[in-house]
Design a protein around this motif. Structure first.
Motif, PDB file in Angstrom:
ATOM      1  N   VAL A 351       0.863  -1.186   0.000  1.00  0.00           N
ATOM      2  CA  VAL A 351       0.000   0.000   0.000  1.00  0.00           C
ATOM      3  C   VAL A 351       0.892   1.226   0.000  1.00  0.00           C
ATOM      4  O   VAL A 351       1.770   1.367   0.862  1.00  0.00           O
ATOM      5  CB  VAL A 351      -0.931   0.014   1.231  1.00  0.00           C
ATOM      6  N   VAL A 352       0.666   2.122  -0.958  1.00  0.00           N
ATOM      7  CA  VAL A 352       1.492   3.311  -1.107  1.00  0.00           C
ATOM      8  C   VAL A 352       0.766   4.517  -0.525  1.00  0.00           C
ATOM      9  O   VAL A 352      -0.366   4.827  -0.913  1.00  0.00           O
ATOM     10  CB  VAL A 352       1.838   3.567  -2.587  1.00  0.00           C
ATOM     11  N   ASP A 353       1.412   5.196   0.405  1.00  0.00           N
ATOM     12  CA  ASP A 353       0.908   6.432   0.996  1.00  0.00           C
ATOM     13  C   ASP A 353       1.759   7.571   0.444  1.00  0.00           C
ATOM     14  O   ASP A 353       2.855   7.842   0.944  1.00  0.00           O
ATOM     15  CB  ASP A 353       0.991   6.365   2.519  1.00  0.00           C
ATOM     16  N   LEU A 354       1.272   8.222  -0.623  1.00  0.00           N
ATOM     17  CA  LEU A 354       2.054   9.273  -1.259  1.00  0.00           C
ATOM     18  C   LEU A 354       2.216  10.472  -0.345  1.00  0.00           C
ATOM     19  O   LEU A 354       3.287  11.101  -0.305  1.00  0.00           O
ATOM     20  CB  LEU A 354       1.397   9.687  -2.576  1.00  0.00           C
ATOM     21  N   ALA A 355       1.160  10.812   0.412  1.00  0.00           N
ATOM     22  CA  ALA A 355       1.258  11.955   1.312  1.00  0.00           C
ATOM     23  C   ALA A 355       2.244  11.684   2.435  1.00  0.00           C
ATOM     24  O   ALA A 355       3.050  12.546   2.807  1.00  0.00           O
ATOM     25  CB  ALA A 355      -0.126  12.303   1.873  1.00  0.00           C
ATOM     26  N   GLY A 356       2.213  10.479   2.985  1.00  0.00           N
ATOM     27  CA  GLY A 356       3.112  10.119   4.072  1.00  0.00           C
ATOM     28  C   GLY A 356       4.445   9.565   3.607  1.00  0.00           C
ATOM     29  O   GLY A 356       5.280   9.210   4.423  1.00  0.00           O
ATOM     30  N   ARG A 357       4.627   9.458   2.294  1.00  0.00           N
ATOM     31  CA  ARG A 357       5.872   8.971   1.691  1.00  0.00           C
ATOM     32  C   ARG A 357       6.306   7.641   2.305  1.00  0.00           C
ATOM     33  O   ARG A 357       7.383   7.518   2.890  1.00  0.00           O
ATOM     34  CB  ARG A 357       6.984  10.010   1.832  1.00  0.00           C
ATOM     35  N   ILE A 410       8.492   0.778   4.547  1.00  0.00           N
ATOM     36  CA  ILE A 410       9.710   1.374   4.024  1.00  0.00           C
ATOM     37  C   ILE A 410       9.384   2.780   3.544  1.00  0.00           C
ATOM     38  O   ILE A 410       8.332   3.009   2.936  1.00  0.00           O
ATOM     39  CB  ILE A 410      10.321   0.517   2.885  1.00  0.00           C
ATOM     40  N   ALA A 411      10.245   3.728   3.855  1.00  0.00           N
ATOM     41  CA  ALA A 411       9.978   5.131   3.545  1.00  0.00           C
ATOM     42  C   ALA A 411      10.421   5.464   2.125  1.00  0.00           C
ATOM     43  O   ALA A 411      11.412   4.937   1.619  1.00  0.00           O
ATOM     44  CB  ALA A 411      10.695   6.042   4.536  1.00  0.00           C
ATOM     45  N   LEU A 412       9.659   6.348   1.475  1.00  0.00           N
ATOM     46  CA  LEU A 412      10.085   6.955   0.221  1.00  0.00           C
ATOM     47  C   LEU A 412      10.951   8.159   0.554  1.00  0.00           C
ATOM     48  O   LEU A 412      10.588   8.976   1.409  1.00  0.00           O
ATOM     49  CB  LEU A 412       8.875   7.400  -0.597  1.00  0.00           C
ATOM     50  N   LEU A 413      12.085   8.277  -0.098  1.00  0.00           N
ATOM     51  CA  LEU A 413      12.987   9.386   0.189  1.00  0.00           C
ATOM     52  C   LEU A 413      12.347  10.721  -0.164  1.00  0.00           C
ATOM     53  O   LEU A 413      11.571  10.829  -1.111  1.00  0.00           O
ATOM     54  CB  LEU A 413      14.284   9.222  -0.599  1.00  0.00           C
ATOM     55  N   ASP A 414      12.695  11.744   0.609  1.00  0.00           N
ATOM     56  CA  ASP A 414      12.300  13.113   0.298  1.00  0.00           C
ATOM     57  C   ASP A 414      13.509  13.766  -0.372  1.00  0.00           C
ATOM     58  O   ASP A 414      14.438  14.238   0.283  1.00  0.00           O
ATOM     59  CB  ASP A 414      11.924  13.859   1.581  1.00  0.00           C
ATOM     60  N   LEU A 415      13.506  13.745  -1.692  1.00  0.00           N
ATOM     61  CA  LEU A 415      14.648  14.268  -2.442  1.00  0.00           C
ATOM     62  C   LEU A 415      14.776  15.767  -2.248  1.00  0.00           C
ATOM     63  O   LEU A 415      13.775  16.472  -2.014  1.00  0.00           O
ATOM     64  CB  LEU A 415      14.495  13.931  -3.925  1.00  0.00           C
ATOM     65  N   PRO A 416      15.996  16.299  -2.342  1.00  0.00           N
ATOM     66  CA  PRO A 416      16.189  17.748  -2.153  1.00  0.00           C
ATOM     67  C   PRO A 416      15.392  18.552  -3.172  1.00  0.00           C
ATOM     68  O   PRO A 416      15.235  18.149  -4.327  1.00  0.00           O
ATOM     69  CB  PRO A 416      17.702  17.928  -2.363  1.00  0.00           C
ATOM     70  N   GLY A 417      14.882  19.700  -2.742  1.00  0.00           N
ATOM     71  CA  GLY A 417      14.136  20.577  -3.641  1.00  0.00           C
ATOM     72  C   GLY A 417      12.713  20.099  -3.840  1.00  0.00           C
ATOM     73  O   GLY A 417      12.214  19.213  -3.143  1.00  0.00           O
ATOM     74  N   ASP A 418      12.046  20.707  -4.813  1.00  0.00           N
ATOM     75  CA  ASP A 418      10.667  20.361  -5.139  1.00  0.00           C
ATOM     76  C   ASP A 418      10.631  19.975  -6.606  1.00  0.00           C
ATOM     77  O   ASP A 418      10.301  20.781  -7.485  1.00  0.00           O
ATOM     78  CB  ASP A 418       9.745  21.547  -4.863  1.00  0.00           C
ATOM     79  N   GLU A 419      10.981  18.712  -6.886  1.00  0.00           N
ATOM     80  CA  GLU A 419      11.119  18.256  -8.254  1.00  0.00           C
ATOM     81  C   GLU A 419       9.781  17.779  -8.815  1.00  0.00           C
ATOM     82  O   GLU A 419       8.942  17.230  -8.095  1.00  0.00           O
ATOM     83  CB  GLU A 419      12.138  17.115  -8.329  1.00  0.00           C
ATOM     84  N   VAL A 420       9.611  17.933 -10.124  1.00  0.00           N
ATOM     85  CA  VAL A 420       8.379  17.516 -10.781  1.00  0.00           C
ATOM     86  C   VAL A 420       8.165  16.011 -10.632  1.00  0.00           C
ATOM     87  O   VAL A 420       7.038  15.534 -10.465  1.00  0.00           O
ATOM     88  CB  VAL A 420       8.413  17.912 -12.274  1.00  0.00           C
ATOM     89  N   PHE A 421       9.254  15.245 -10.661  1.00  0.00           N
ATOM     90  CA  PHE A 421       9.119  13.790 -10.656  1.00  0.00           C
ATOM     91  C   PHE A 421       8.882  13.207  -9.278  1.00  0.00           C
ATOM     92  O   PHE A 421       8.611  12.017  -9.147  1.00  0.00           O
ATOM     93  CB  PHE A 421      10.351  13.131 -11.285  1.00  0.00           C
ATOM     94  N   GLU A 422       8.983  13.976  -8.206  1.00  0.00           N
ATOM     95  CA  GLU A 422       8.696  13.428  -6.884  1.00  0.00           C
ATOM     96  C   GLU A 422       7.195  13.210  -6.705  1.00  0.00           C
ATOM     97  O   GLU A 422       6.369  14.006  -7.159  1.00  0.00           O
ATOM     98  CB  GLU A 422       9.199  14.375  -5.801  1.00  0.00           C
ATOM     99  N   PRO A 423       6.788  12.119  -6.034  1.00  0.00           N
ATOM    100  CA  PRO A 423       5.360  11.858  -5.856  1.00  0.00           C
ATOM    101  C   PRO A 423       4.689  12.899  -4.978  1.00  0.00           C
ATOM    102  O   PRO A 423       5.279  13.411  -4.027  1.00  0.00           O
ATOM    103  CB  PRO A 423       5.342  10.471  -5.193  1.00  0.00           C
ATOM    104  N   ARG A 424       3.458  13.194  -5.321  1.00  0.00           N
ATOM    105  CA  ARG A 424       2.642  14.135  -4.558  1.00  0.00           C
ATOM    106  C   ARG A 424       1.364  13.437  -4.100  1.00  0.00           C
ATOM    107  O   ARG A 424       0.915  12.465  -4.699  1.00  0.00           O
ATOM    108  CB  ARG A 424       2.313  15.358  -5.416  1.00  0.00           C
ATOM    109  N   ALA A 425       0.768  14.002  -3.062  1.00  0.00           N
ATOM    110  CA  ALA A 425      -0.409  13.367  -2.472  1.00  0.00           C
ATOM    111  C   ALA A 425      -1.564  13.250  -3.454  1.00  0.00           C
ATOM    112  O   ALA A 425      -2.391  12.335  -3.355  1.00  0.00           O
ATOM    113  CB  ALA A 425      -0.851  14.153  -1.234  1.00  0.00           C
ATOM    114  N   THR A 426      -1.629  14.151  -4.442  1.00  0.00           N
ATOM    115  CA  THR A 426      -2.740  14.150  -5.392  1.00  0.00           C
ATOM    116  C   THR A 426      -2.466  13.303  -6.629  1.00  0.00           C
ATOM    117  O   THR A 426      -3.313  13.214  -7.512  1.00  0.00           O
ATOM    118  CB  THR A 426      -3.043  15.598  -5.816  1.00  0.00           C
ATOM    119  N   ASP A 427      -1.294  12.681  -6.718  1.00  0.00           N
ATOM    120  CA  ASP A 427      -0.984  11.838  -7.876  1.00  0.00           C
ATOM    121  C   ASP A 427      -1.864  10.593  -7.890  1.00  0.00           C
ATOM    122  O   ASP A 427      -2.391  10.160  -6.856  1.00  0.00           O
ATOM    123  CB  ASP A 427       0.486  11.424  -7.857  1.00  0.00           C
ATOM    124  N   THR A 428      -1.984   9.999  -9.061  1.00  0.00           N
ATOM    125  CA  THR A 428      -2.774   8.783  -9.221  1.00  0.00           C
ATOM    126  C   THR A 428      -1.844   7.576  -9.354  1.00  0.00           C
ATOM    127  O   THR A 428      -0.978   7.551 -10.227  1.00  0.00           O
ATOM    128  CB  THR A 428      -3.662   8.879 -10.472  1.00  0.00           C
TER     129      THR A 428
END
Length: 496
Positions: A351-357, A410-428
């Protein structure tokens, strides 16, 4: 199921002199500075029995962290150097930024003066989105490779002429130079047939070749031409496959049933080629604690065979699934104790929690004689935003997984900056979210550390949902520097 193999030839680690105890990864003691020995957890220390703690923490917990260079290699879809690929490095300890750069003309980049372990992410972006791969806890003085080995599209033609048999409906031509056999339909009333096969140009002048056909009586026959350098003419008579006896002990009592547990075998032409000979299938009989099976394979004086045992277990609404793959000699019986090689069962889809990474799942212990954790965890998520599609694959040590009872995370890394390719809570989220737990055993019978297998993990991990062991999932023939693997267990989430 056709089993394919692939050679990886990248070092799993190297060393520097005058280093702290437990600070450097190793495969054997020859990788270590003078006076140090390689421990069972893959670290250079004062003796083989020294306790170093986690082998992926970047150094001795009680000593100074290692500082050195991480050499990054990026390869494209053909295994050629990938130029201008973005490389992001972060500290595995505190998540601080280390580097944000791109690969050079040769597809490599050196990350200098890295202190402690680093999480390395490679990003490939085009107009439709991005593909990310992260290998976590990479120690300094290590080469880590992203992509696949060189395997150019087949472009060299060879003519194969062979005797026919009245019992054959079609023939399959296997070579050590092409992962896919060529199928030829039988012609009636002719003594010989000819066909053209395509081979990878890197091995088209030095390959092994075998032709196989089956009968309606479920018998298989083969001819083996040995080492070929050009066009091939088969002569002589076909030979019947020989039988390998497989014996299995310590079968867990809570398997679905012994008869639902399957064995697949494949002939290995050469350890250094990306293809194998024909594969066959066997059903286990017996149980509940022991079982036997028969696998019919040709004997040709080859490098050996690779056998896969598929183990399933019913639980709740999900079917648990593991595979044990092992390299064995060309001839002789196969004997395997099952439970000691099992890993934790994955009992739910991730189960992927995009908001909680975070990625979470449920798992169960496989039995008192089994291993409590794997050596490497691999997961992949796919998500979209507008017209963009993203895929993120993460390779991590078992220490990156936190467990509470039967729950794992397992945590998803929070990459430096605000990159387009990083997952967001509103992604599908789209498609299947994949999860694999790997366990390895060396030919010496020792457990293999994450530090030894992770530098080539992206080359070896396949996330296709049904291709359990395809050409990219090739740890067994990788060599991994000085580590020779004998056995690999994979636990995976099996889609309903």
């Amino acid at each position: 199921m056709k089993t394919l193999l692939l050679l990886l030839s990248l070092s799993a680690g190297c060393y520097q002199r005058d280093v702290a105890n437990c600070a450097v990864s190793c495969a054997t003691s020859s990788d270590c500075p003078d006076g140090l020995a390689c421990t069972t957890t893959g670290r250079c220390a004062t003796s083989e029995t020294t306790t170093c703690g986690a082998p992926t923490d970047g150094g001795d917990p009680d000593g100074p962290p290692v500082t050195g260079t991480i050499h990054v290699v990026a390869l494209d879809d053909r295994g050629l150097p990938a130029v201008g690929v973005r490389v992001i490095a972060m500290s595995s300890v505190d998540g601080s930024a280390i580097a944000d750069t791109t690969t050079l003309a040769d597809g490599t980049i050196d990350l200098d003066d890295v202190t402690g372990a680093a999480d390395i992410t490679v990003v490939v972006t085009n107009g439709s989105g991005s593909k990310l791969t992260t290998v976590r806890s990479v120690a300094p003085e290590t080469t880590v490779t992203f992509g696949r080995r060189r395997n150019e599209l087949p472009s060299v033609n060879r003519t194969v002429t062979f005797n026919t048999s009245s019992d054959a409906a079609n023939y399959f031509i296997h070579t050590s130079c092409n992962p896919t056999p060529t199928q030829v339909f039988a012609q009636s009333g002719v003594a010989t047939q000819s066909t053209t096969i395509q081979l990878d140009p890197t091995c088209a002048n030095d390959f092994d070749i075998m032709i196989v056909f089956g009968t309606q009586a479920f018998q298989s026959f083969f001819q083996f031409a040995g080492h070929a350098t050009g066009n091939v003419v088969f002569s002589g008579t076909y030979e019947l496959f020989t039988q390998t006896d497989a014996n299995f002990a310590e079968l867990p009592a809570d398997l679905v049933s012994v008869n639902n547990t399957s064995l697949t075998g494949a002939l290995i032409f050469r350890s250094a080629e990306p293809a194998t000979g024909p594969a066959t299938f066997g059903i286990l009989a017996g149980g509940p604690e022991s079982a036997t099976s028969l696998v019919n394979l040709p004997v040709t004086g080859s490098v050996g065979r690779e056998l896969h045992l598929a183990v399933a277990q019913a639980g709740d609404e999900f079917e648990r699934f593991q595979q044990i793959a092992e390299r064995v000699p060309p001839q002789g019986n196969y004997n395997l104790a099952v439970e000691p090689n099992l890993l934790p069962w994955i009992t739910s889809d991730p189960v992927v929690d995009l908001a909680g990474r975070a990625i979470t799942w449920s798992q169960l212990a496989p039995g008192p004689e089994a291993r409590t954790s794997g050596d490497l965890v691999a997961t992949e998520i796919n998500y979209t935003r507008g017209g963009l599609a993203f895929r993120w694959r993460i390779i991590a040590p078992p220490s990156a997984v936190t467990t509470t009872g039967t729950d794992a995370r397992i945590a998803l890394l929070d990459l430096p900056g605000d990159e387009v390719f990083e997952p967001r809570a509103t992604d599908t989220l789209v498609g299947l979210q994949h999860l694999r737990i790997y366990g390895f055993t060396s030919t010496a019978g020792a457990q293999v550390s994450y530090a030894q297998v992770s530098p080539t993990a992206d080359l070896a991990v396949s996330m296709a949902p049904f291709d359990r062991f395809k050409v990219t999932e090739s740890f067994l023939t990788s060599g991994l520097g000085n580590v020779d693997l004998a056995r690999m267990t994979v636990t995976l989430n099996k889609p309903n």
